[in-house]
Design a protein around this motif. Structure first.
Motif, PDB file in Angstrom:
ATOM      1  N   UNK A 328       0.784  -0.778  -0.063  1.00 32.09           N
ATOM      2  CA  UNK A 328       0.495  -0.289   0.139  1.00 32.09           C
ATOM      3  C   UNK A 328       0.958   1.019  -0.067  1.00 32.09           C
ATOM      4  N   UNK A 329       2.146   1.530   0.730  1.00 29.80           N
ATOM      5  CA  UNK A 329       2.539   2.630   1.118  1.00 29.80           C
ATOM      6  C   UNK A 329       3.363   2.393  -0.432  1.00 29.80           C
ATOM      7  N   UNK A 330       3.871   1.830  -0.895  1.00 28.99           N
ATOM      8  CA  UNK A 330       4.576   1.294  -2.448  1.00 28.99           C
ATOM      9  C   UNK A 330       3.159   1.917  -3.254  1.00 28.99           C
ATOM     10  N   UNK A 331       2.237   1.394  -3.607  1.00 26.12           N
ATOM     11  CA  UNK A 331       1.167   1.820  -4.259  1.00 26.12           C
ATOM     12  C   UNK A 331       1.392   2.933  -4.738  1.00 26.12           C
ATOM     13  N   UNK A 332       0.548   4.336  -3.080  1.00 31.21           N
ATOM     14  CA  UNK A 332       0.870   5.471  -3.127  1.00 31.21           C
ATOM     15  C   UNK A 332       1.276   6.223  -4.788  1.00 31.21           C
ATOM     16  N   UNK A 333       2.226   5.846  -4.403  1.00 32.35           N
ATOM     17  CA  UNK A 333       3.691   6.907  -6.091  1.00 32.35           C
ATOM     18  C   UNK A 333       3.386   6.277  -7.286  1.00 32.35           C
ATOM     19  N   UNK A 334       1.900   5.345  -6.697  1.00 27.27           N
ATOM     20  CA  UNK A 334       2.202   4.495  -8.583  1.00 27.27           C
ATOM     21  C   UNK A 334       0.163   4.412  -9.225  1.00 27.27           C
ATOM     22  N   UNK A 335      -0.491   4.617  -8.394  1.00 27.95           N
ATOM     23  CA  UNK A 335      -1.793   4.180  -8.281  1.00 27.95           C
ATOM     24  C   UNK A 335      -2.047   5.155  -9.535  1.00 27.95           C
ATOM     25  N   UNK A 336      -3.102   5.543 -10.363  1.00 28.29           N
ATOM     26  CA  UNK A 336      -3.036   6.345 -11.549  1.00 28.29           C
ATOM     27  C   UNK A 336      -4.876   5.518 -12.200  1.00 28.29           C
ATOM     28  N   UNK A 337      -5.169   7.046 -12.670  1.00 22.82           N
ATOM     29  CA  UNK A 337      -6.799   5.461 -13.474  1.00 22.82           C
ATOM     30  C   UNK A 337      -5.683   5.326 -15.049  1.00 22.82           C
ATOM     31  N   UNK A 338      -6.542   4.398 -15.269  1.00 25.35           N
ATOM     32  CA  UNK A 338      -7.786   3.521 -14.156  1.00 25.35           C
ATOM     33  C   UNK A 338      -7.714   2.675 -12.989  1.00 25.35           C
ATOM     34  N   UNK A 339      -8.086   3.061 -12.226  1.00 29.32           N
ATOM     35  CA  UNK A 339      -7.986   1.905 -11.048  1.00 29.32           C
ATOM     36  C   UNK A 339      -8.410   0.809 -10.436  1.00 29.32           C
ATOM     37  N   UNK A 340      -9.070   0.161 -11.769  1.00 27.78           N
ATOM     38  CA  UNK A 340      -9.465  -1.419 -11.966  1.00 27.78           C
ATOM     39  C   UNK A 340      -8.020  -2.053 -11.734  1.00 27.78           C
ATOM     40  N   UNK A 341      -8.343  -2.916 -10.594  1.00 28.71           N
ATOM     41  CA  UNK A 341      -7.103  -3.393 -10.375  1.00 28.71           C
ATOM     42  C   UNK A 341      -6.665  -3.235  -8.573  1.00 28.71           C
ATOM     43  N   UNK A 342      -6.365  -1.862  -8.678  1.00 31.59           N
ATOM     44  CA  UNK A 342      -5.864  -1.259  -7.014  1.00 31.59           C
ATOM     45  C   UNK A 342      -6.281  -2.215  -6.354  1.00 31.59           C
ATOM     46  N   UNK A 343      -7.538  -1.875  -6.478  1.00 30.84           N
ATOM     47  CA  UNK A 343      -9.004  -1.403  -4.949  1.00 30.84           C
ATOM     48  C   UNK A 343      -8.469  -3.105  -5.011  1.00 30.84           C
ATOM     49  N   UNK A 344      -8.261  -4.051  -5.461  1.00 29.55           N
ATOM     50  CA  UNK A 344      -8.231  -5.463  -5.681  1.00 29.55           C
ATOM     51  C   UNK A 344      -6.474  -6.025  -4.975  1.00 29.55           C
ATOM     52  N   UNK A 345      -5.675  -5.203  -5.070  1.00 30.56           N
ATOM     53  CA  UNK A 345      -4.565  -4.949  -4.746  1.00 30.56           C
ATOM     54  C   UNK A 345      -4.135  -4.728  -3.453  1.00 30.56           C
ATOM     55  N   UNK A 346      -5.608  -3.484  -3.235  1.00 29.82           N
ATOM     56  CA  UNK A 346      -5.137  -2.617  -1.639  1.00 29.82           C
ATOM     57  C   UNK A 346      -6.117  -3.416  -0.792  1.00 29.82           C
ATOM     58  N   UNK A 347      -6.882  -4.508  -1.115  1.00 30.36           N
ATOM     59  CA  UNK A 347      -7.920  -5.281  -0.092  1.00 30.36           C
ATOM     60  C   UNK A 347      -7.001  -5.599   0.088  1.00 30.36           C
ATOM     61  N   UNK A 348      -6.204  -6.804  -0.431  1.00 35.16           N
ATOM     62  CA  UNK A 348      -5.614  -7.588   0.198  1.00 35.16           C
ATOM     63  C   UNK A 348      -3.968  -7.553   0.126  1.00 35.16           C
ATOM     64  N   UNK A 349      -3.994  -6.485   0.360  1.00 34.22           N
ATOM     65  CA  UNK A 349      -2.817  -5.956   1.234  1.00 34.22           C
ATOM     66  C   UNK A 349      -2.871  -5.746   2.619  1.00 34.22           C
ATOM     67  N   UNK A 350      -3.556  -6.550   3.055  1.00 33.44           N
ATOM     68  CA  UNK A 350      -4.323  -6.052   5.198  1.00 33.44           C
ATOM     69  C   UNK A 350      -4.169  -4.738   5.280  1.00 33.44           C
ATOM     70  N   UNK A 351      -4.284  -3.631   5.097  1.00 33.93           N
ATOM     71  CA  UNK A 351      -4.919  -2.221   5.329  1.00 33.93           C
ATOM     72  C   UNK A 351      -5.400  -2.322   6.684  1.00 33.93           C
ATOM     73  N   UNK A 352      -4.982  -1.172   7.163  1.00 33.60           N
ATOM     74  CA  UNK A 352      -5.261  -0.755   8.668  1.00 33.60           C
ATOM     75  C   UNK A 352      -6.521   0.232   7.897  1.00 33.60           C
ATOM     76  N   UNK A 353      -7.445   0.402   9.712  1.00 34.30           N
ATOM     77  CA  UNK A 353      -8.506   0.874   9.250  1.00 34.30           C
ATOM     78  C   UNK A 353      -7.894   2.921   9.021  1.00 34.30           C
ATOM     79  N   UNK A 354      -6.950   2.854   9.756  1.00 32.11           N
ATOM     80  CA  UNK A 354      -6.374   3.973   9.475  1.00 32.11           C
ATOM     81  C   UNK A 354      -5.870   4.431   8.094  1.00 32.11           C
ATOM     82  N   UNK A 355      -5.376   3.260   7.166  1.00 27.32           N
ATOM     83  CA  UNK A 355      -4.454   3.649   6.444  1.00 27.32           C
ATOM     84  C   UNK A 355      -5.648   4.095   5.092  1.00 27.32           C
ATOM     85  N   UNK A 356      -7.017   3.126   5.056  1.00 30.28           N
ATOM     86  CA  UNK A 356      -7.880   3.675   4.781  1.00 30.28           C
ATOM     87  C   UNK A 356      -8.768   5.025   4.506  1.00 30.28           C
ATOM     88  N   UNK A 357      -8.904   5.252   5.767  1.00 34.79           N
ATOM     89  CA  UNK A 357      -9.305   6.455   6.198  1.00 34.79           C
ATOM     90  C   UNK A 357      -8.204   7.846   5.653  1.00 34.79           C
TER      91      UNK A 357
END
Length: 424
Positions: A328-357
């Motif tokens: 998720x930390x790495x994604x922050x520098x690379x995530x871009x539109x279209x975002x298909x797939x990024x959400x799945x990677x995010x959800x499977x990377x054990x996010x904390x509530x604070x990171x999501x917020x």
């Protein structure tokens, strides 16, 4: 006897985990039913087919397919599956296409249609059996007579009915059981139908054969490997991976390795990153994710992604085996539109509530990636690794529900709010 053999074949296939459709056997045709069809066609049904319709069954259907885990011998061009039969009701002249009347169509009767739309034909003049490919407009002789065709196809496991399956077992005279490819398939099929895990578990080579046909998901199979020396198992599986040619086979053997001797393979996997070799990067990534410690493996893949400056789609594909918050930390520098797939990677990377917020409060691409991640996690019953401050979340979700411009985005925040309320 053919009906008995078909029943036995399907029973064995089902016992070994293949998908099997119930055998279709309709009653025999009466003489009157045959005459009605012949009057409709204006020709007499060739004698051997007529005999079967009258004394065996007016309609037969045999359908089956092997488990996805099954690895076929490399000598086979196509994976055999069951698609065999005939039908009096559907017996008709074939349609070879084209605007003009095709006189060749009157030379044959079509008794079965392959799943890809090709036709199985019986030649009216001599009763020979043919395969017609609608894409190539080519004919392949399968047998000189209908009884001969059924016997050979039945022996081959009722395989068919597309040209890719038949051609690998055909010579000039039609289906040929003496061909090397036929003998290889028949040997493999016999092993698949008869070899059990109880028989295979006492010999490593037999166990490897069984696994090549059924995979390694079953706990009893993994336990069977435990009785052998781990080093021998590792070297045997490494050899299978290195010698396999199709990428799918390499992946299948890699899955076995990570399930039964991942620790023993660590040093070898590390060498795949150091040595100059042509080892498939997708297989290397997979082995890295499941054999090396999480931090070490992820660091190797992320470093390689950044060094090669690959596109986002490839990066997503390479990281899908890892489930680590550092992604998720790495994604922050690379995530871009279209975002298909990024959400799945995010959800499977054990996010904390604070990171999501934090992402929900971030840039537009971060916010929309995060809200899609939240909705996806709710649908799958996944939870953040830390507790949610529901009041704080409700305020933020309500704000964006009111202020998003696009309706589809508003709906995502409404869905998240509903899920938040239902969790109370």
């Amino acid at each position: 006897m053919w009906i008995e053999r078909w029943h036995h074949l399907l029973k064995q296939l089902e016992q070994q985990g293949a998908w099997v459709h119930p055998l279709e056997i309709k009653p025999v045709a009466t003489e009157q039913e045959l005459i009605i069809v012949e009057e409709r066609l204006g020709v007499r049904i060739p004698s051997e087919l007529r005999d079967l319709l009258r004394h065996c069954s007016q309609q037969v259907g045999v359908y089956w397919s092997l488990p996805d885990e099954a690895l076929l011998p490399i000598e086979l061009d196509n994976t055999p599956s069951g698609d065999f039969g005939w039908s009096l009701e559907e017996l008709d002249f074939p349609c070879f296409g084209g605007d003009d009347e095709n006189l060749d169509e009157q030379l044959y009767l079509q008794f079965h249609t392959a799943g890809n739309g090709d036709a199985l034909l019986i030649r009216i003049e001599d009763g020979s059996v043919w395969y017609w490919s609608h894409e190539e407009d080519e004919f392949d002789l399968l047998a000189g007579g209908f009884h001969n065709y059924i016997e050979r196809v039945t022996t081959l496991g009722c395989i068919g009915a597309d040209c890719g399956q038949y051609r690998q077992f055909c010579s000039e005279g039609g289906l040929d059981l003496s061909l090397t490819s036929s003998q290889i398939w028949l040997k493999w099929l016999e092993q698949f139908l008869t070899l059990t895990v109880k028989q295979a578990m006492f010999n490593l080579e037999s166990l490897l054969i069984y696994v090549s046909m059924h995979g390694v998901k079953d706990a009893s199979i993994q336990e069977a490997f435990a009785q052998f020396d781990a080093s021998k198992v590792y070297h045997a599986l490494r050899s299978k991976i290195e010698q396999a040619l199709p990428p799918a086979d390499k992946k299948a053997w890699s899955e076995v390795l990570v399930n039964v001797c991942a620790v023993e393979a660590r040093d070898w996997v590390r060498t795949l990153w150091k040595d100059q070799n042509d080892f498939l990067s997708s297989i290397r990534d997979f082995l890295t994710a499941y054999c090396l410690p999480a931090e070490e493996g992820l660091s190797l893949v992320l470093l390689d992604i950044e060094k090669q400056k690959i596109d986002a789609y490839t990066a997503l594909h390479r990281l899908r085996h890892f489930h680590n918050p550092k992604i998720i930390t790495w994604m922050k520098h690379y995530v871009a539109f279209p975002i298909d797939g990024w959400d799945t990677l995010f959800s499977e990377s054990q996010p904390s509530a604070e990171t999501l917020f934090e992402w929900l409060n971030g840039s537009e691409v971060e916010r929309l990636t995060a809200i899609r991640t939240v909705c996806q996690m709710m649908q799958k019953g996944m939870k953040p690794t830390t507790l949610i401050d529901k009041e704080k979340w409700r305020q933020l979700l309500s704000f964006w529900k009111e202020n998003e411009i696009l309706r589809k985005n508003k709906q995502l925040f409404s869905q998240a709010l509903e899920g938040l309320d239902n969790s109370l």
